[in-house]
Design a protein around this motif. Structure first.
Motif, PDB file in Angstrom:
ATOM      1  N   ALA A 292     -38.363  25.851 -18.558  1.00  0.00           N
ATOM      2  CA  ALA A 292     -37.060  25.650 -19.340  1.00  0.00           C
ATOM      3  C   ALA A 292     -37.022  26.384 -20.551  1.00  0.00           C
ATOM      4  CB  ALA A 292     -37.088  23.945 -19.855  1.00  0.00           C
ATOM      5  N   HIS A 293     -38.346  26.382 -21.445  1.00  0.00           N
ATOM      6  CA  HIS A 293     -38.347  27.334 -22.397  1.00  0.00           C
ATOM      7  C   HIS A 293     -37.966  28.936 -22.279  1.00  0.00           C
ATOM      8  CE1 HIS A 293     -41.019  24.309 -24.940  1.00  0.00           C
ATOM      9  NE2 HIS A 293     -39.797  23.876 -24.666  1.00  0.00           N
ATOM     10  N   TYR A 294     -38.637  29.305 -21.106  1.00  0.00           N
ATOM     11  CA  TYR A 294     -38.370  30.890 -20.827  1.00  0.00           C
ATOM     12  C   TYR A 294     -36.955  31.155 -20.434  1.00  0.00           C
ATOM     13  CZ  TYR A 294     -39.226  35.067 -17.935  1.00  0.00           C
ATOM     14  OH  TYR A 294     -39.088  36.304 -17.518  1.00  0.00           O
ATOM     15  N   VAL A 295     -36.331  30.106 -19.654  1.00  0.00           N
ATOM     16  CA  VAL A 295     -34.868  30.168 -19.294  1.00  0.00           C
ATOM     17  C   VAL A 295     -33.883  30.328 -20.441  1.00  0.00           C
ATOM     18  CG1 VAL A 295     -33.264  29.336 -17.884  1.00  0.00           C
ATOM     19  CG2 VAL A 295     -35.455  29.513 -16.924  1.00  0.00           C
ATOM     20  N   ARG A 296     -34.212  29.339 -21.199  1.00  0.00           N
ATOM     21  CA  ARG A 296     -33.386  29.083 -22.560  1.00  0.00           C
ATOM     22  C   ARG A 296     -33.572  30.466 -23.604  1.00  0.00           C
ATOM     23  NH1 ARG A 296     -35.194  23.165 -22.750  1.00  0.00           N
ATOM     24  NH2 ARG A 296     -33.217  21.812 -22.202  1.00  0.00           N
ATOM     25  N   GLY A 297     -34.760  31.069 -23.231  1.00  0.00           N
ATOM     26  CA  GLY A 297     -34.892  32.043 -24.061  1.00  0.00           C
ATOM     27  C   GLY A 297     -34.165  33.501 -23.754  1.00  0.00           C
ATOM     28  N   THR A 298     -33.618  33.424 -22.411  1.00  0.00           N
ATOM     29  CA  THR A 298     -33.082  34.563 -22.048  1.00  0.00           C
ATOM     30  C   THR A 298     -32.072  35.131 -22.968  1.00  0.00           C
ATOM     31  OG1 THR A 298     -32.895  33.488 -20.091  1.00  0.00           O
ATOM     32  CG2 THR A 298     -31.391  35.370 -20.137  1.00  0.00           C
ATOM     33  N   PRO A 299     -32.129  36.502 -23.239  1.00  0.00           N
ATOM     34  CA  PRO A 299     -31.383  37.331 -24.025  1.00  0.00           C
ATOM     35  C   PRO A 299     -29.697  36.841 -23.688  1.00  0.00           C
ATOM     36  CG  PRO A 299     -32.962  38.943 -23.218  1.00  0.00           C
ATOM     37  CD  PRO A 299     -33.187  37.721 -22.519  1.00  0.00           C
ATOM     38  N   ARG A 300     -29.082  36.753 -24.699  1.00  0.00           N
ATOM     39  CA  ARG A 300     -27.870  36.095 -24.447  1.00  0.00           C
ATOM     40  C   ARG A 300     -26.672  37.190 -24.684  1.00  0.00           C
ATOM     41  NH1 ARG A 300     -29.905  32.618 -28.198  1.00  0.00           N
ATOM     42  NH2 ARG A 300     -28.706  33.087 -29.878  1.00  0.00           N
ATOM     43  N   ALA A 301     -25.384  37.104 -23.831  1.00  0.00           N
ATOM     44  CA  ALA A 301     -24.483  37.961 -23.973  1.00  0.00           C
ATOM     45  C   ALA A 301     -23.651  37.629 -25.011  1.00  0.00           C
ATOM     46  CB  ALA A 301     -23.466  37.759 -22.573  1.00  0.00           C
ATOM     47  N   GLU A 302     -22.986  38.621 -25.540  1.00  0.00           N
ATOM     48  CA  GLU A 302     -21.917  38.746 -26.645  1.00  0.00           C
ATOM     49  C   GLU A 302     -21.414  37.232 -26.681  1.00  0.00           C
ATOM     50  OE1 GLU A 302     -18.879  41.182 -29.463  1.00  0.00           O
ATOM     51  OE2 GLU A 302     -19.677  41.969 -27.888  1.00  0.00           O
ATOM     52  N   GLY A 303     -21.270  36.256 -27.804  1.00  0.00           N
ATOM     53  CA  GLY A 303     -20.367  35.261 -28.067  1.00  0.00           C
ATOM     54  C   GLY A 303     -20.925  34.133 -27.302  1.00  0.00           C
ATOM     55  N   VAL A 304     -22.310  34.149 -26.801  1.00  0.00           N
ATOM     56  CA  VAL A 304     -22.847  32.888 -26.064  1.00  0.00           C
ATOM     57  C   VAL A 304     -23.461  32.518 -27.127  1.00  0.00           C
ATOM     58  CG1 VAL A 304     -24.614  32.119 -24.199  1.00  0.00           C
ATOM     59  CG2 VAL A 304     -22.646  33.888 -23.685  1.00  0.00           C
ATOM     60  N   GLU A 305     -23.669  31.298 -27.590  1.00  0.00           N
ATOM     61  CA  GLU A 305     -24.362  30.542 -28.630  1.00  0.00           C
ATOM     62  C   GLU A 305     -25.906  30.189 -27.985  1.00  0.00           C
ATOM     63  OE1 GLU A 305     -22.185  27.264 -30.487  1.00  0.00           O
ATOM     64  OE2 GLU A 305     -20.824  28.765 -31.143  1.00  0.00           O
ATOM     65  N   ALA A 306     -25.931  29.849 -26.631  1.00  0.00           N
ATOM     66  CA  ALA A 306     -27.105  29.238 -26.196  1.00  0.00           C
ATOM     67  C   ALA A 306     -27.145  29.074 -24.719  1.00  0.00           C
ATOM     68  CB  ALA A 306     -27.291  27.646 -26.903  1.00  0.00           C
ATOM     69  N   ILE A 307     -28.159  29.372 -24.141  1.00  0.00           N
ATOM     70  CA  ILE A 307     -28.413  29.193 -22.575  1.00  0.00           C
ATOM     71  C   ILE A 307     -28.794  27.651 -22.401  1.00  0.00           C
ATOM     72  CG2 ILE A 307     -29.884  29.796 -20.783  1.00  0.00           C
ATOM     73  CD1 ILE A 307     -28.198  31.978 -21.888  1.00  0.00           C
ATOM     74  N   LEU A 308     -27.758  26.935 -21.682  1.00  0.00           N
ATOM     75  CA  LEU A 308     -27.997  25.590 -21.293  1.00  0.00           C
ATOM     76  C   LEU A 308     -28.652  25.323 -20.030  1.00  0.00           C
ATOM     77  CD1 LEU A 308     -24.760  24.571 -22.811  1.00  0.00           C
ATOM     78  CD2 LEU A 308     -26.886  24.573 -24.087  1.00  0.00           C
ATOM     79  N   LEU A 309     -29.515  24.443 -19.821  1.00  0.00           N
ATOM     80  CA  LEU A 309     -30.115  23.916 -18.802  1.00  0.00           C
ATOM     81  C   LEU A 309     -29.434  22.622 -18.147  1.00  0.00           C
ATOM     82  CD1 LEU A 309     -33.669  24.509 -18.981  1.00  0.00           C
ATOM     83  CD2 LEU A 309     -31.872  26.206 -18.233  1.00  0.00           C
ATOM     84  N   PRO A 310     -29.336  22.365 -16.872  1.00  0.00           N
ATOM     85  CA  PRO A 310     -28.866  21.031 -16.292  1.00  0.00           C
ATOM     86  C   PRO A 310     -29.281  19.897 -17.306  1.00  0.00           C
ATOM     87  CG  PRO A 310     -29.232  22.222 -14.547  1.00  0.00           C
ATOM     88  CD  PRO A 310     -30.095  23.042 -15.864  1.00  0.00           C
ATOM     89  N   GLY A 311     -28.513  19.086 -18.042  1.00  0.00           N
ATOM     90  CA  GLY A 311     -28.694  18.153 -18.720  1.00  0.00           C
ATOM     91  C   GLY A 311     -28.724  18.411 -20.389  1.00  0.00           C
ATOM     92  N   ASP A 312     -28.574  19.643 -20.666  1.00  0.00           N
ATOM     93  CA  ASP A 312     -28.241  20.007 -22.164  1.00  0.00           C
ATOM     94  C   ASP A 312     -26.848  19.494 -22.423  1.00  0.00           C
ATOM     95  OD1 ASP A 312     -30.671  20.640 -22.281  1.00  0.00           O
ATOM     96  OD2 ASP A 312     -30.355  23.075 -22.011  1.00  0.00           O
ATOM     97  N   PRO A 313     -25.891  19.984 -21.772  1.00  0.00           N
ATOM     98  CA  PRO A 313     -24.560  19.523 -22.069  1.00  0.00           C
ATOM     99  C   PRO A 313     -24.316  18.137 -22.308  1.00  0.00           C
ATOM    100  CG  PRO A 313     -24.120  21.315 -20.242  1.00  0.00           C
ATOM    101  CD  PRO A 313     -25.599  20.751 -20.412  1.00  0.00           C
ATOM    102  N   GLU A 314     -25.011  17.472 -21.566  1.00  0.00           N
ATOM    103  CA  GLU A 314     -24.858  15.865 -21.910  1.00  0.00           C
ATOM    104  C   GLU A 314     -25.510  15.405 -23.018  1.00  0.00           C
ATOM    105  OE1 GLU A 314     -24.057  16.823 -17.386  1.00  0.00           O
ATOM    106  OE2 GLU A 314     -25.551  17.340 -19.080  1.00  0.00           O
TER     107      GLU A 314
END
Length: 349
Positions: A292-314
């Motif tokens: 989970a930490h590895y995926v959330r730490g993915t470099p983000r495209a411009e304008g993307v505030e955070a990488i979300l995993l299933p359950g994060d939006p909720e």
């Protein structure tokens, strides 16, 4: 748009169920499940369902105060009949039967047919995760609710058969919970109640042409929901197909069939896994958290505030709505207020 605190909305829903004759404990379980869905942004599975449930009760489709009957049981499996009791009540009872089995054996499965609509599957995955248990869950509509057509087809043949997988981590569970159609039927119902158009790519009319009219699911000539998968919709439809087979066949209920009645509830399949009897609970927690930490730490495209995993939006919506209250669309609130008046219940101010 009315905005209501979660505790107040729960009491309101519980009071309406109680006024309709639902036993107090059952009324609380159902109300908490519905408001829990609202709190997490899944309004399609929230209090908009209260009028529907009470209508089912008045029409005799749901039964009050019935037990979850065990029809067959082994050390690792249990098969039950929900007797068309309220779905959230029966589903939690089923989960309560298999969690101890999973802790004893490492794996356990439970099924229940003839349950009322059990609501948001993530609710049960979150409960299992509190005990360090991973849960895989699905339901079908006991043959009804055939709103999804196979790719190239003009008539619905399957329901929106969802799949849920919950895995505990140090930061809270990852909860994958989605219908196998491009959108849950309840989300289309939200648009219909609010007299709004659905997004592009959700619906086909009876001629197989794209439409934004949500009423094609509820008025003849009926249209269909698109399976998930976009141009590869056969993937979503294939997943829905095998889940329907499991939910109908393992419960003793029914799969989609010709002449099915209107939908009213679910057949339920739960599979619980206790990592403590596999490689160890610490191993699963460590590996799941690391990924989970590895995926959330993915470099983000411009304008993307955070990488979300299933359950994060909720969780994000939960935090906001606990602080600010739950917004209820005016059309939904009007239906709830009208029902409350019929039942002699005072709506929140």
């Amino acid at each position: 748009m009315p905005t209501i605190a979660a505790a107040e909305l729960t009491e309101f829903a519980q009071s309406m169920f109680a006024a309709a004759g639902v036993p107090p404990g059952d009324a609380r379980v159902v109300a908490e499940g519905l408001v829990g869905a609202n709190l997490r942004g899944h309004d399609s599975h929230g209090v908009m369902r209260v009028p529907q449930y009470i209508e089912f009760l008045r029409e005799g489709h749901y039964r009050l105060g019935v037990d979850l009957i065990v029809e067959h049981e082994t050390a690792a499996a249990v098969t039950c009949d929900g007797q068309w009791g309220f779905g959230q009540v029966q589903a939690h009872r089923l989960l309560g039967k298999i969690l101890p089995k999973a802790k004893a054996l490492g794996i356990a499965a439970g099924t229940a047919r003839n349950c009322g609509h059990i609501g948001r599957l993530g609710e049960y995955a979150e409960r299992a995760a509190e005990s360090g248990i991973a849960l895989i869950a699905t339901v079908n509509n006991n043959g009804s609710g055939q709103r999804v057509a196979p790719p190239g087809g003009l008539e619905g043949r399957l329901g929106t058969n969802p799949l849920c997988v919950g895995i505990p981590t140090e930061d809270g569970p990852v909860v994958l919970d989605f219908g196998t159609s491009v959108a849950a039927e309840g989300k289309v119902r939200v648009y219909a109640i609010n007299e709004a158009q659905t997004p592009d790519g959700w619906l086909f009319d009876s001629d197989g042409k794209p439409t934004n009219d949500p009423n094609v699911l509820y008025r003849a000539p009926f249209g269909t929901l698109r399976p998930m998968g976009g141009d590869q919709a056969y993937k979503g439809f294939g997943l829905a197909l095998v889940l329907d087979m499991l939910a109908g066949g393992l419960t003793g209920g029914r799969v989609a069939h010709e002449g099915a009645p209107p939908p009213r509830g679910n057949n339920v399949v739960f599979l619980a896994l206790d990592p403590g009897l596999f490689a160890g609970r610490d191993a699963l927690i460590e590996q799941a958290t690391s990924l989970a930490h590895y995926v959330r730490g993915t470099p983000r495209a411009e304008g993307v505030e955070a990488i979300l995993l299933p359950g994060d939006p909720e969780r994000i919506v939960l935090e906001r709505r606990l602080a600010e209250g739950i917004p209820i669309a005016p059309a939904h609130w009007a239906r709830l207020a009208e029902l409350a008046l019929q039942l002699g219940v005072t709506p929140p101010a």
